[in-house]
Design a protein around this motif. Sequence first.
Motif, PDB file in Angstrom:
ATOM      1  N   THR A 138      -0.376  -3.888  -9.099  1.00 44.85           N
ATOM      2  CA  THR A 138       0.525  -4.936  -9.583  1.00 44.85           C
ATOM      3  C   THR A 138       0.182  -5.437 -10.981  1.00 44.85           C
ATOM      4  O   THR A 138       0.999  -6.141 -11.582  1.00 44.85           O
ATOM      5  N   HIS A 139      -1.002  -5.101 -11.500  1.00 43.33           N
ATOM      6  CA  HIS A 139      -1.400  -5.579 -12.824  1.00 43.33           C
ATOM      7  C   HIS A 139      -2.124  -4.469 -13.581  1.00 43.33           C
ATOM      8  O   HIS A 139      -3.059  -3.860 -13.053  1.00 43.33           O
ATOM      9  N   VAL A 148       2.197   0.919 -12.372  1.00 48.04           N
ATOM     10  CA  VAL A 148       2.205  -0.535 -12.241  1.00 48.04           C
ATOM     11  C   VAL A 148       3.581  -0.936 -11.703  1.00 48.04           C
ATOM     12  O   VAL A 148       4.607  -0.555 -12.256  1.00 48.04           O
ATOM     13  N   VAL A 149       3.568  -1.697 -10.607  1.00 41.79           N
ATOM     14  CA  VAL A 149       4.802  -2.135  -9.951  1.00 41.79           C
ATOM     15  C   VAL A 149       4.899  -3.655 -10.003  1.00 41.79           C
ATOM     16  O   VAL A 149       3.913  -4.342 -10.276  1.00 41.79           O
ATOM     17  N   SER A 150       6.060  -4.168  -9.684  1.00 48.08           N
ATOM     18  CA  SER A 150       6.247  -5.624  -9.765  1.00 48.08           C
ATOM     19  C   SER A 150       5.667  -6.372  -8.572  1.00 48.08           C
ATOM     20  O   SER A 150       5.424  -7.571  -8.663  1.00 48.08           O
ATOM     21  N   GLY A 151       5.434  -5.699  -7.456  1.00 51.32           N
ATOM     22  CA  GLY A 151       4.838  -6.375  -6.305  1.00 51.32           C
ATOM     23  C   GLY A 151       5.022  -5.588  -5.023  1.00 51.32           C
ATOM     24  O   GLY A 151       5.661  -4.526  -5.011  1.00 51.32           O
ATOM     25  N   PHE A 152       4.462  -6.129  -3.945  1.00 44.92           N
ATOM     26  CA  PHE A 152       4.516  -5.507  -2.630  1.00 44.92           C
ATOM     27  C   PHE A 152       5.078  -6.495  -1.622  1.00 44.92           C
ATOM     28  O   PHE A 152       5.295  -7.667  -1.925  1.00 44.92           O
ATOM     29  N   VAL A 153       5.258  -6.046  -0.397  1.00 46.08           N
ATOM     30  CA  VAL A 153       5.854  -6.854   0.659  1.00 46.08           C
ATOM     31  C   VAL A 153       5.040  -8.126   0.937  1.00 46.08           C
ATOM     32  O   VAL A 153       5.587  -9.140   1.318  1.00 46.08           O
ATOM     33  N   LEU A 190      -2.693  -6.092  -3.984  1.00 47.85           N
ATOM     34  CA  LEU A 190      -2.798  -5.690  -5.380  1.00 47.85           C
ATOM     35  C   LEU A 190      -2.699  -4.177  -5.547  1.00 47.85           C
ATOM     36  O   LEU A 190      -2.431  -3.686  -6.641  1.00 47.85           O
ATOM     37  N   VAL A 191      -2.956  -3.426  -4.466  1.00 50.11           N
ATOM     38  CA  VAL A 191      -3.058  -1.964  -4.530  1.00 50.11           C
ATOM     39  C   VAL A 191      -2.439  -1.350  -3.282  1.00 50.11           C
ATOM     40  O   VAL A 191      -2.640  -1.853  -2.170  1.00 50.11           O
ATOM     41  N   GLU A 192      -1.742  -0.246  -3.487  1.00 48.20           N
ATOM     42  CA  GLU A 192      -1.260   0.575  -2.374  1.00 48.20           C
ATOM     43  C   GLU A 192      -1.497   2.027  -2.780  1.00 48.20           C
ATOM     44  O   GLU A 192      -1.316   2.385  -3.946  1.00 48.20           O
TER      45      GLU A 192
END
Length: 131
Positions: free
Chosen positions: A80-81, A107-112, A117-119
């Motif tokens: 996410t960052h 880098v993604v905007s977010g998760f569920v 912070l990481v997937e």
Amino acid sequence: MTIERVQSDSPWEESIGFARAVAAGDRVLVGGTTPFRGGVLLGEGDPYLQARAAGENALAALDRFGLGADAVVRTRLYITHSRDVDAVSRAHKELFDAARPVCTLVVVSGFVDSRILVEIEVEAFRGSQGA
């Protein structure tokens, strides 16, 4: 071709309708794996610890097929960052350095769950044992 599926303790597998890992022939695919274990987020606020936990969870799914990190041919890391690249990369290297899979880091905007912070996604090859 036989297709095998395994589940984990992720609550999202049931609500979304997916398997943690699927083996089809000589390929084993592990879906986006988070740092949750037993309903508890491991390493909250720490990208390194979350990457280690997510990677270990993905490897645990591979273990159900008798595979380890040496069978991994591709990883995908979602964070996410961008500031967390070094910490997440260090954890990835510790887990997969000997295998040297191809790797994509996005880098993604977010998760569920906003605390994630990481997937990590993993693809492995099991050769003739899956044929």
